[in-house]
Design an enzyme around this catalytic site. Structure first.
Site, short mmCIF file in Angstrom:
data_model
loop_
_atom_site.label_atom_id
_atom_site.label_comp_id
_atom_site.label_asym_id
_atom_site.label_seq_id
_atom_site.Cartn_x
_atom_site.Cartn_y
_atom_site.Cartn_z
N SER A 141 0.83 -1.20 0.00
CA SER A 141 0.00 0.00 0.00
C SER A 141 0.87 1.26 0.00
O SER A 141 1.59 1.51 -0.96
CB SER A 141 -0.96 -0.04 1.19
OG SER A 141 -1.99 0.89 1.05
N ASP A 267 -10.25 -3.99 -5.21
CA ASP A 267 -9.65 -3.21 -4.13
C ASP A 267 -10.42 -1.90 -4.00
O ASP A 267 -10.30 -1.02 -4.86
CB ASP A 267 -8.17 -2.95 -4.43
CG ASP A 267 -7.43 -2.33 -3.26
OD1 ASP A 267 -8.07 -1.64 -2.44
OD2 ASP A 267 -6.20 -2.53 -3.16
N HIS A 296 -7.99 -5.19 -0.50
CA HIS A 296 -6.79 -4.41 -0.22
C HIS A 296 -5.89 -5.24 0.69
O HIS A 296 -6.18 -5.45 1.86
CB HIS A 296 -7.14 -3.08 0.45
CG HIS A 296 -6.00 -2.11 0.49
ND1 HIS A 296 -5.54 -1.47 -0.64
CD2 HIS A 296 -5.21 -1.70 1.50
CE1 HIS A 296 -4.53 -0.68 -0.32
NE2 HIS A 296 -4.30 -0.82 0.98
#
Length: 322
Positions: A141, A267, A296
């Site tokens: 991320s 996501d 995610h």
């Protein structure tokens, strides 16, 4: 480079984005990773805590692991990768970004998606040990954006860096922030914001000239946080200026290190601009996978080894063969 065909097939119960994301963040457990902490001093006198775990036999290979927003080196998505790589003869250096190791950092500034100067300091520190010939970087991320920006923004990349793996990457930070602020992600946004504000509170006392209680009380959303704190503390004009300058998307065409990006199509944190199909097609060093499922950072797979972890190991092995 052609877009890669993913082979990820999640268990039936993990197909929904919310389920895979929440389970992976809150319920997953990874046992058996023994970490040893090392503190390094940064050029600006602040510090980073690095949590090392090692292969059974002495290794000349290491993977640097970068966590996501408000994460740390003990998150399962970090220790899961460390465990798999350690078991396959590769050491792991899990980075805690400034203020994320359980102890507040020293300066008013902290960390952000584009803080590649800190990653560069970690790389240089590892090289100074004169142990590792092969260095891999895996970011999750926020850490994924940082890793790709680092190898694409024009730094002199050491020859020892052989590969980058980026998972659930918010390649366009403004687009990702917009998605987080949407109604479907409200629960995530509130959770992130509360953690960020809790960490900012001590700086009101430490640095009253830099931020006031009035400023703090004006923070109602993630964009507010980036306007009031992230931008001012890190040399940006505004949140939008930060998003524009720190997003890795603009740097992808320049990447010369073999890099694998895995962003799932479901996501909920990623906007359309976070899927760099065009950039991957025009850069032979970019390998891009878009699994249908995974949420995610929620690539749940067999034996508590996640799909993205297995693919990361496969990728560095293939790079070695080339």
């Amino acid at each position: 480079m052609p877009i890669l065909e993913p082979t990820y097939k999640p268990p039936f119960w993990a197909k929904k984005s919310f389920v895979s994301t929440v389970f992976s963040g809150l319920a997953r457990k990874v046992e058996g990773v023994i970490q040893t902490r090392e503190r390094i001093t940064l050029p600006d006198t602040d510090f980073l805590d690095l949590d090392w775990s090692y292969a059974k036999q002495k290794s000349n290979k290491v993977i640097i692991l970068l966590h996501g927003l408000e994460g740390n080196a003990q998150r399962p998505y970090i220790t899961g990768t460390a465990k798999l790589f350690n078991g396959n003869g590769i050491d792991a250096c899990a980075v805690n970004f400034r203020g994320c190791s359980g102890e507040p950092n020293l300066l008013f500034r902290s960390y952000h998606s584009g803080a590649t100067e800190d990653l560069d300091a970690v790389v240089k520190h590892i090289l100074s040990k004169n142990i590792y010939d092969d260095i891999y970087i895996k970011g999750i991320s926020l850490g994924a954006n940082m890793a790709l920006k680092y190898v694409g923004e024009g730094n002199d990349i050491p020859n020892e860096i052989k590969a980058v793996i980026a998972i659930s990457t918010p390649c366009n930070l403004k687009g990702s922030c917009d998605e987080l602020l949407s109604l479907k992600n409200r629960h995530y946004a509130i959770r992130f914001l509360n953690h960020l504000k809790d960490k900012l509170k001590p700086k009101l006392i430490q640095y009253p000239k830099n931020i006031s209680v009035t400023d703090f009380n004006a923070i109602k959303t993630l964009i507010d946080f980036d306007d009031v704190y992230t931008a001012k503390a890190h040399g940006f004009e505004s949140a939008l200026d930060y998003y524009e300058k720190a997003s890795c998307l603009q740097f992808l065409p320049n990447i010369k290190v073999p890099s694998l990006i895995i962003n799932s199509l479901n996501d909920s944190f990623l906007s359309a601009a976070c899927y760099p199909v065009k950039e991957a097609k025009h850069n032979p060093n970019l390998h891009f996978e878009m699994p249908k499922y995974g949420g995610h950072v929620g690539f749940i797979d067999k034996g508590n080894v996640y799909y993205n972890e297995r693919r990361a190991l496969e990728f560095v092995r293939n790079v070695k063969k080339c």
